[in-house]
Enzyme design. Sequence first.
Site, mmCIF file in Angstrom:
data_model
loop_
_atom_site.group_PDB
_atom_site.id
_atom_site.type_symbol
_atom_site.label_atom_id
_atom_site.label_comp_id
_atom_site.label_asym_id
_atom_site.label_seq_id
_atom_site.Cartn_x
_atom_site.Cartn_y
_atom_site.Cartn_z
ATOM 1 N N LYS A 42 -9.650 -6.578 -3.761
ATOM 2 C CA LYS A 42 -8.588 -5.942 -2.950
ATOM 3 C C LYS A 42 -8.380 -5.351 -1.053
ATOM 4 C CE LYS A 42 -4.242 -2.606 -1.940
ATOM 5 N NZ LYS A 42 -3.543 -1.913 -2.599
ATOM 6 N N SER B 284 1.290 -2.213 -2.882
ATOM 7 C CA SER B 284 0.830 -2.731 -2.106
ATOM 8 C C SER B 284 0.013 -3.752 -2.580
ATOM 9 C CB SER B 284 0.184 -1.875 -0.726
ATOM 10 O OG SER B 284 -0.681 -0.829 -1.695
ATOM 11 N N SER C 37 0.199 1.536 -6.162
ATOM 12 C CA SER C 37 0.576 0.600 -6.158
ATOM 13 C C SER C 37 -0.610 -0.567 -6.914
ATOM 14 C CB SER C 37 -0.331 0.553 -4.610
ATOM 15 O OG SER C 37 0.676 1.065 -3.170
#
Lengths: 463, 108
Positions: free
Chosen positions: A15, A110, A134
């Site tokens: 990420k 996210s 997330s």
Amino acid sequence: GRQLGVLDGIPIAVKDNFNTAGIETTCASNMLKGYISPYNATVVQKLLDQGAVLLGKTNLDEFAMGSGSTDGVFGPVRNPWSYSRQYKKKSVPKSHSEDEESNWVITGGSSGGSAAAVSSFTCFAALGSDTGGSTRNPAAHCGVVGLKPTYGLISRHGLIPLVNSMDVPGILTRCVDDAAVVLGSLAGHDPKDSTTIQDNFKPFELPNLTDVSKLSIGIPKEYHAPGLSSEILSLWSKAADLFKNAGAKVTEVSLPHTRYSIVCYHVLCTAEVASNMARFDGLEYGHRSDMNKSTESMYAATRREGFNDVVRGRILSGNYFLLKQNYENYFIKAQKVRRLIANDFVKVFGSGVDILLTPTTLSDAVPYMEFIKEDNRTRSTQDDILTQAANMAGLPAINVPAALSERGLPVGLQFIGRSFQEKQLLTVAKWFEKQVKFPMIQLEEVKRHDHDVFQHQKSASFS
Amino acid sequence: QRVTVEVLDHLERLALVDFRDAEGVQRLQEAIQFADQLHEVNTDGVEPMDSVLEDRCLYLREDDVTEGNCTKELLKNAKEKVEEYFVAPPGNIPLPKLEERETFLQGS
């Protein structure tokens, strides 16, 4: 040659809020566009030391704020299941001219990019981060395993912080065994992160559980939250029956402060964000405005140019809650409520329950066009409701894909375990995964919009 | 209770971030309203919780230098620098007052 490690040659994705040496790290924000990390986050370094191959950085909501992976500066992430045969055959186009383009669904967030990467077979495992859900939220929507480890087990050094007291690196894989392998490479004390515990961590292999009669599963009634789809409710109930019929003890339990978890999170998160985002002033790294009149005005202009509405909104709210006149009533109050939430779990686990079983999301993934009708904070409030409390209490939690919904999209269920009991948590998750036999995604070639229309669609089915 | 312009102005100065438009201010109002739900909870006698690891001892290592000497790498990311210094515009100049600032709040 010699094998580098247990992950030698394994492609992984990370990420984009983890620092990766020599590689741009943007957090999907204008503030860090062009920022080349001078170092590797500890977790990235650990993966590389084991021989993993970094394929790329994945998209996210800006600074990991959001539950859709729609608010980053690179645009929204599309759920690979939008292009699956399973989804397509269930979706009825409203008109001939309607694109299937407008029908695509979100990944959740996210860590949407990471979930999409694993789900679409572009990598074996991906790193996400989990502050309010997330990692588990997109895992549920993308049909992959999403593990949130206990706070303090895995180093946060190099993970650009959102909420220091709740952030953890998350692991996304296609099966529970893979998650255990990645966990084995990542967990352990890091002198560079003083919030990691000093206990010795031994990587483990998951046993193949056959006898669940000694297991006690708790079903927290407050997780039957308003808005929970009847589909997921019934799936949750079926899962509970699955355990019961296999001989486990399944009982209803209560976590009375669950519904305040989101409010509490809202205050604590914005407060910590207000503090954490203060480092972005354009002076040492990241975007810098051309405004040169004074330091303060340069900072203000830089931040105005660099942050999106969501980030700015949270900073301002956080500052409000931290004002002298509000500190006691909001920030301290939220910290007290946090203790109550954490104590709820302590009580339940103390009463003999080993693992909690809950839904991960309220529904399957919604189409992007529908998702953006509400603003980020409203969405986060709704979507994080089932995942947030685990972050509040620092407990390990995992999403396991359970079934496909009526619309042909993945739905997952969540297991929450005791602090630092990842082995037990993953063992139970693995048993469940074996029982449900979640289907593999059947990706079809994305239709191209030129004159050469494909008469037939090739499908890649990995069976 | 609506947030006063004075407080909004104060927040813009503290955060060095602007509300941008009415929507931004409205967002704050809603955030406060949302947070007010906390007051429904009885927290008498409850201690605030800073960290879930509060029962553990913080790790302290020996005060030895184990890394550093990375000035060049760190300076690479700065836009304005001179030799080994980060260059900032003149400090000690306060942000202009509300009336003189370019902010949405001026109209309020």
